[in-house]
Design a protein around this motif. Structure first.
Motif, PDB file in Angstrom:
ATOM      1  N   LYS A  55      95.102 -11.057  12.897  1.00  0.00           N
ATOM      2  CA  LYS A  55      94.640 -12.404  12.520  1.00  0.00           C
ATOM      3  C   LYS A  55      94.709 -13.377  13.697  1.00  0.00           C
ATOM      4  N   VAL A  56      94.221 -12.925  14.856  1.00  0.00           N
ATOM      5  CA  VAL A  56      94.187 -13.777  16.043  1.00  0.00           C
ATOM      6  C   VAL A  56      92.955 -14.686  15.955  1.00  0.00           C
ATOM      7  N   PRO A  57      93.116 -16.012  16.009  1.00  0.00           N
ATOM      8  CA  PRO A  57      91.953 -16.898  15.949  1.00  0.00           C
ATOM      9  C   PRO A  57      91.045 -16.681  17.159  1.00  0.00           C
ATOM     10  N   VAL A  58      89.729 -16.772  16.926  1.00  0.00           N
ATOM     11  CA  VAL A  58      88.748 -16.644  17.995  1.00  0.00           C
ATOM     12  C   VAL A  58      87.879 -17.893  17.998  1.00  0.00           C
ATOM     13  N   VAL A  59      87.857 -18.579  19.136  1.00  0.00           N
ATOM     14  CA  VAL A  59      87.087 -19.813  19.298  1.00  0.00           C
ATOM     15  C   VAL A  59      85.924 -19.548  20.245  1.00  0.00           C
ATOM     16  N   LYS A  60      84.757 -20.051  19.886  1.00  0.00           N
ATOM     17  CA  LYS A  60      83.617 -20.032  20.802  1.00  0.00           C
ATOM     18  C   LYS A  60      83.428 -21.456  21.308  1.00  0.00           C
ATOM     19  N   ARG A  61      83.613 -21.654  22.624  1.00  0.00           N
ATOM     20  CA  ARG A  61      83.582 -22.999  23.186  1.00  0.00           C
ATOM     21  C   ARG A  61      82.160 -23.401  23.577  1.00  0.00           C
ATOM     22  N   PHE A  62      82.005 -24.676  23.928  1.00  0.00           N
ATOM     23  CA  PHE A  62      80.692 -25.227  24.260  1.00  0.00           C
ATOM     24  C   PHE A  62      80.255 -24.914  25.684  1.00  0.00           C
ATOM     25  N   SER A  63      81.152 -24.430  26.514  1.00  0.00           N
ATOM     26  CA  SER A  63      80.834 -24.174  27.921  1.00  0.00           C
ATOM     27  C   SER A  63      80.612 -22.691  28.165  1.00  0.00           C
ATOM     28  N   GLY A  64      80.134 -22.353  29.366  1.00  0.00           N
ATOM     29  CA  GLY A  64      79.913 -20.958  29.728  1.00  0.00           C
ATOM     30  C   GLY A  64      81.217 -20.282  30.107  1.00  0.00           C
ATOM     31  N   GLY A  65      81.106 -19.256  30.951  1.00  0.00           N
ATOM     32  CA  GLY A  65      82.313 -18.600  31.446  1.00  0.00           C
ATOM     33  C   GLY A  65      82.755 -17.432  30.591  1.00  0.00           C
ATOM     34  N   GLY A  66      83.890 -16.865  30.964  1.00  0.00           N
ATOM     35  CA  GLY A  66      84.380 -15.644  30.347  1.00  0.00           C
ATOM     36  C   GLY A  66      85.300 -15.867  29.168  1.00  0.00           C
ATOM     37  N   THR A  67      86.007 -14.803  28.817  1.00  0.00           N
ATOM     38  CA  THR A  67      86.872 -14.783  27.636  1.00  0.00           C
ATOM     39  C   THR A  67      88.329 -14.736  28.063  1.00  0.00           C
ATOM     40  N   VAL A  68      89.154 -15.540  27.404  1.00  0.00           N
ATOM     41  CA  VAL A  68      90.585 -15.592  27.719  1.00  0.00           C
ATOM     42  C   VAL A  68      91.379 -15.600  26.423  1.00  0.00           C
ATOM     43  N   ILE A  69      92.632 -15.189  26.501  1.00  0.00           N
ATOM     44  CA  ILE A  69      93.553 -15.412  25.401  1.00  0.00           C
ATOM     45  C   ILE A  69      94.628 -16.351  25.911  1.00  0.00           C
ATOM     46  N   VAL A  70      94.856 -17.422  25.175  1.00  0.00           N
ATOM     47  CA  VAL A  70      95.757 -18.493  25.620  1.00  0.00           C
ATOM     48  C   VAL A  70      96.852 -18.695  24.584  1.00  0.00           C
ATOM     49  N   ASP A  71      97.953 -19.317  25.029  1.00  0.00           N
ATOM     50  CA  ASP A  71      99.058 -19.613  24.108  1.00  0.00           C
ATOM     51  C   ASP A  71      99.893 -20.740  24.685  1.00  0.00           C
ATOM     52  N   HIS A  72     101.152 -20.854  24.230  1.00  0.00           N
ATOM     53  CA  HIS A  72     101.997 -21.972  24.671  1.00  0.00           C
ATOM     54  C   HIS A  72     102.362 -21.870  26.149  1.00  0.00           C
ATOM     55  N   ARG A  73     102.141 -20.720  26.759  1.00  0.00           N
ATOM     56  CA  ARG A  73     102.462 -20.551  28.176  1.00  0.00           C
ATOM     57  C   ARG A  73     101.324 -21.000  29.094  1.00  0.00           C
ATOM     58  N   THR A  74     100.143 -21.250  28.535  1.00  0.00           N
ATOM     59  CA  THR A  74      98.963 -21.605  29.321  1.00  0.00           C
ATOM     60  C   THR A  74      98.929 -23.100  29.581  1.00  0.00           C
ATOM     61  N   VAL A  75      98.513 -23.488  30.779  1.00  0.00           N
ATOM     62  CA  VAL A  75      98.306 -24.910  31.112  1.00  0.00           C
ATOM     63  C   VAL A  75      96.804 -25.132  31.259  1.00  0.00           C
ATOM     64  N   PHE A  76      96.310 -26.147  30.571  1.00  0.00           N
ATOM     65  CA  PHE A  76      94.874 -26.443  30.583  1.00  0.00           C
ATOM     66  C   PHE A  76      94.620 -27.748  31.337  1.00  0.00           C
ATOM     67  N   ILE A  77      93.680 -27.721  32.263  1.00  0.00           N
ATOM     68  CA  ILE A  77      93.297 -28.939  32.979  1.00  0.00           C
ATOM     69  C   ILE A  77      91.782 -29.035  32.992  1.00  0.00           C
ATOM     70  N   THR A  78      91.292 -30.209  32.613  1.00  0.00           N
ATOM     71  CA  THR A  78      89.859 -30.447  32.471  1.00  0.00           C
ATOM     72  C   THR A  78      89.454 -31.709  33.211  1.00  0.00           C
ATOM     73  N   PHE A  79      88.326 -31.635  33.908  1.00  0.00           N
ATOM     74  CA  PHE A  79      87.715 -32.811  34.535  1.00  0.00           C
ATOM     75  C   PHE A  79      86.349 -33.037  33.894  1.00  0.00           C
ATOM     76  N   ILE A  80      86.127 -34.246  33.418  1.00  0.00           N
ATOM     77  CA  ILE A  80      84.831 -34.645  32.873  1.00  0.00           C
ATOM     78  C   ILE A  80      84.345 -35.810  33.729  1.00  0.00           C
ATOM     79  N   CYS A  81      83.231 -35.629  34.415  1.00  0.00           N
ATOM     80  CA  CYS A  81      82.814 -36.605  35.426  1.00  0.00           C
ATOM     81  C   CYS A  81      81.349 -36.998  35.275  1.00  0.00           C
ATOM     82  N   ASN A  82      81.091 -38.259  35.616  1.00  0.00           N
ATOM     83  CA  ASN A  82      79.718 -38.704  35.840  1.00  0.00           C
ATOM     84  C   ASN A  82      79.280 -38.188  37.206  1.00  0.00           C
ATOM     85  N   THR A  83      78.045 -37.776  37.327  1.00  0.00           N
ATOM     86  CA  THR A  83      77.593 -37.260  38.615  1.00  0.00           C
ATOM     87  C   THR A  83      77.645 -38.316  39.703  1.00  0.00           C
TER      88      THR A  83
END
Length: 263
Positions: free
Chosen positions: A71-99
């Motif tokens: 019963k592992v949740p599977v999310v399909k995100r809005f961006s491209g790229g590959g497949t990962v499995i993440v948990d409480h040990r993962t650090v996520f950093i995102t940049f959203i920028c105007n060109t």
């Protein structure tokens, strides 16, 4: 924008253990309905979750039987790229920028990736043998950061899942992808990835990233509640949780194909 007083503004939102589905839907909303620059730092997610790119096919990328059984949740995100499995040990950093915030960075995958590689080169200065290898962040020839992007008219998002630590057993839910970077050389997960914790502390990494960002943006910390996130009731995120029935149908189709191939 060479003068420090003219640096473009960037809102910084720091989260702790927010579910990755919620984080990705927030990012998608900010990309499509906000006009500001954002950095989102999420220190871990609440439960192990598989995240696929927008064009990913579960039958090709996942060991669907064990995923359904556990019963592992599977999310399909809005961006491209590959497949990962993440948990409480993962650090996520995102940049959203105007060109126009980074006019020297052309709004295409390679220039954005190159910009991010230069930024993280500052973050990891004196730490390990860091480099941007194809589309991955690596120490030596071992991956610790996976990237994905989405580019719209006038804006883009670049987000990364950093493997500060991981449970090797969880990697068993992922198949070896058919399309893999050349430098992987068909290595399995245990020989291909590494743990950031062997090189840098979690908090030092986050602090260094925010500091490096401050050389290009005027960074303003915001609480999520007061982050003036646009309340666009018409916005419907494409990032979604795949349903059990959808995965079961993929599994049945895959099983049928295996039987046919064995005849």
């Amino acid at each position: 924008m060479s003068s420090r007083g003219l640096l473009p503004l960037m809102n910084l939102v720091r989260l702790n253990g927010v579910p990755i589905l919620q984080q990705l839907q927030l990012e998608e909303r900010l990309l499509r309905t906000s006009s500001h620059n954002w950095c989102i730092v999420n220190d871990g997610t609440n439960e192990p979750t598989i995240v696929m790119g927008i064009s990913g096919k579960p039958a090709e990328l996942l060991e669907i039987g064990p995923v359904l059984q556990d019963k592992v949740p599977v999310v399909k995100r809005f961006s491209g790229g590959g497949t990962v499995i993440v948990d409480h040990r993962t650090v996520f950093i995102t940049f959203i920028c105007n060109t126009d915030a980074l006019p020297s960075v052309q709004p295409y995958p390679r220039p954005i990736m190159s910009w991010s590689g230069q930024l993280y080169s500052k973050v990891f200065q004196g730490v390990g043998d860091f480099s941007l290898r194809e589309n991955d962040y690596v120490f030596g020839n071992r991956k610790f950061g996976g990237n994905a992007q989405s580019i719209t008219k006038g804006r883009w998002v670049h987000h990364t899942s950093f493997l500060w630590d991981y449970e090797m057993m969880n990697m068993g839910y992922l198949k070896l992808p058919k399309r893999a970077p050349d430098y992987r050389q068909a290595r399995d997960h245990s020989d291909f990835i590494c743990r950031m914790k062997d090189y840098i502390s979690r908090q030092e990494f986050i602090n260094r990233t925010i500091s490096a960002l401050g050389s290009q943006f005027s960074v303003t910390p915001l609480e999520l509640e007061s982050s003036d996130c646009p309340d666009d009731t018409k916005f419907v995120p494409s990032t979604r949780l795949l349903g059990k029935q959808e995965l079961e149908e993929c599994f049945e189709s895959e099983s049928g194909n295996v039987i046919l191939q064995s005849l």
